[in-house]
Design an enzyme around this catalytic site. Sequence first.
Site, PDB file in Angstrom:
ATOM      1  N   ASP A  99     -11.298   8.185   2.926  1.00 38.22           N
ATOM      2  CA  ASP A  99     -10.188   7.516   2.373  1.00 38.22           C
ATOM      3  C   ASP A  99      -9.945   7.183   1.211  1.00 38.22           C
ATOM      4  OD1 ASP A  99      -8.841   4.358   3.719  1.00 38.22           O
ATOM      5  OD2 ASP A  99     -10.126   3.627   4.754  1.00 38.22           O
ATOM      6  N   ASP A 195      -5.064   4.902   1.956  1.00 38.06           N
ATOM      7  CA  ASP A 195      -4.655   3.892   1.688  1.00 38.06           C
ATOM      8  C   ASP A 195      -3.465   2.858   1.081  1.00 38.06           C
ATOM      9  OD1 ASP A 195      -6.138   0.966   2.991  1.00 38.06           O
ATOM     10  OD2 ASP A 195      -5.517   0.509   0.675  1.00 38.06           O
ATOM     11  N   GLU A 252      -1.453   4.979   5.345  1.00 39.59           N
ATOM     12  CA  GLU A 252      -0.875   4.188   5.557  1.00 39.59           C
ATOM     13  C   GLU A 252       0.884   3.423   4.604  1.00 39.59           C
ATOM     14  OE1 GLU A 252      -3.550  -0.461   6.467  1.00 39.59           O
ATOM     15  OE2 GLU A 252      -3.230   0.548   4.290  1.00 39.59           O
ATOM     16  N   HIS A 325     -10.122  -0.324  11.748  1.00 35.64           N
ATOM     17  CA  HIS A 325     -10.257  -2.088  11.800  1.00 35.64           C
ATOM     18  C   HIS A 325      -9.549  -2.925  10.886  1.00 35.64           C
ATOM     19  CE1 HIS A 325      -9.106   0.131   8.001  1.00 35.64           C
ATOM     20  NE2 HIS A 325      -9.255  -0.922   7.546  1.00 35.64           N
ATOM     21  N   ASP A 326      -8.659  -3.150  11.577  1.00 35.27           N
ATOM     22  CA  ASP A 326      -7.463  -4.027  11.129  1.00 35.27           C
ATOM     23  C   ASP A 326      -7.113  -4.878  11.908  1.00 35.27           C
ATOM     24  OD1 ASP A 326      -7.639  -3.314   8.221  1.00 35.27           O
ATOM     25  OD2 ASP A 326      -6.560  -2.529   7.116  1.00 35.27           O
TER      26      ASP A 326
END
Length: 549
Positions: A99, A195, A252, A325-326
């Site tokens: 990430d 990210d 993302e 995870h969000d």
Amino acid sequence: MKNLKWWQKTAVYQIYPKSFMDTTGKGTGDLRGITSKLDYLQKLGVGAIWLTPIYPSPMIDNGYDISDYTAIDSSYGTMADFDELIDEAKARNIKIVMDLVYNHTSDKHAWFLESKSSRDNPKADWYIWRDEKTNWRSIFGGSAWEFCPERGQYYLHTFATQQPDLNWENPEVRRALFDAANFWLKKGVGGFRVDAITYIKKPAEFKDGESDGKDGLVSVHIMTAATKGILDFLHEFKREVFDRHDIFTVAEANGVAAEDLPKWVGSDGVFDMLFEFSHVNLSLKDGEIWCRPTKWKLTELKQAIANSQTATKNNGWYPIFFENHDKPRSVNHFLPKASDPIKAAKILGTILLTMRGTPFIYEGQELGMTNVAWDSIEKYNDISSRGQYEIALNEGFSKEKALEFVHFFSRDNARTPMQWNSSENAGFTAGKPWLPIHDDYKICNAATEDADKNSVLNYFRKLNAFRANSEILLFGDYEELLRDDENIFAFARAVENKKIYVLANFTLNEVTFPTEILGQSKFILGNYTAHNKGVLKPLEVVLYKEATS
Ligand code: NOJ
């Protein structure tokens, strides 16, 4: 089209390392824990593992606040543990994907400590410093600016105060970031999840915006996402890092307009895939990461998904996902409240593994893990849930209501420890888990489900193996079916006249459908033991295959 790359033919598994497997008894997961579960992941049939950040971090945002881009946080282990993970994964034909969090660092990163120390140090403009602040609201709530007494200036933070934004205009910053990514490529990683990338370019002028809340502030997302000129930075990133490697990149990218997609992904774009959130954000306003639960219709979900499938038909490739995870657990988010979680998890698993693109399975999704609902905000670790709670109180909601919103949307829903077996702490740790274990772990866990041929886990394994060998599911076009139906999610995948049909009843009632849409096809798989053509029982999902194929 038949020349698919390795990452277009496999599923990716997302691991939130802090919650995956603890081998030391400290209550948080570690790299050796991941290595110890590689056989489990191989059996699930995944070809890559995306690790959310494992770099040194003060953990204000659980690792998304990085203080060193080329090292491992000691809570996760050592660089030797990482090298071992890469090697052991490779032996099982699994690649490790890192990430990259390049919009911001931690405020404890050496770069920031230097930058904040004075206005004339060598890294003085590695971050975004201004004499005056604007009325921008950070994504986690409150002003996006923080005053720094040493410099007598404000710095910008799109996320938490402890996550200062880097200044990408400075070529030295870009060089340092590219070098860090290349460090991981040399280690043999299989790609990157990038990210919050739409925020790296700031507007030329920093101006107040029209407030969109009771706090007089405007979301920083509205003011800065996908600013003109951002693609120049990203093409440089691609040239300096991604090109010439057999890797995949998935970014993302909140805020990329559908019409701009070809500039972002595909042969003329920058990334291989973009995480686009319209289907998981049906109850959110643009740029918000929290919401008051609002109702959405199945037709809206189908439309959002069909749009992404269409948009990536000729440009780029779609990363299919319902969880990360969000986000809350998909079973709770997409199906009615009283749903049987096993049937519900199989519905979403079927859609995940039969659409066109690369499926991303989030840890525990393959077990049908569900949301938690803790009775006090103090019990929540997630910085964004706490921010959301405050915003709700400031907007005049009661504590009970504010907590209800947190239950609905908290990121901690997806962060409770992985459930490995029915022993204490679900086999996740021998110590005290950093977040409480979900109380359903005695039924919902990997060992119990491994032994049950009708479990969610075995369903995922079977369908994932089927997908890996199905020309239609790998290559086929996506065709919408029953588009206006508010009860049934239906589509076909087609390679010429060879077709696979998927039909899922999203309601708790029995529904019927016109059998003509299935042509001459035959039932092959579903989440009930028996199926009647033309009828879908509550939460029933079925796969049909054209007899000619
Ligand atoms: C997106 C990540 O997925 C999320 O967990 C994080 O809080 C923000 N970016 C900030 O890095």
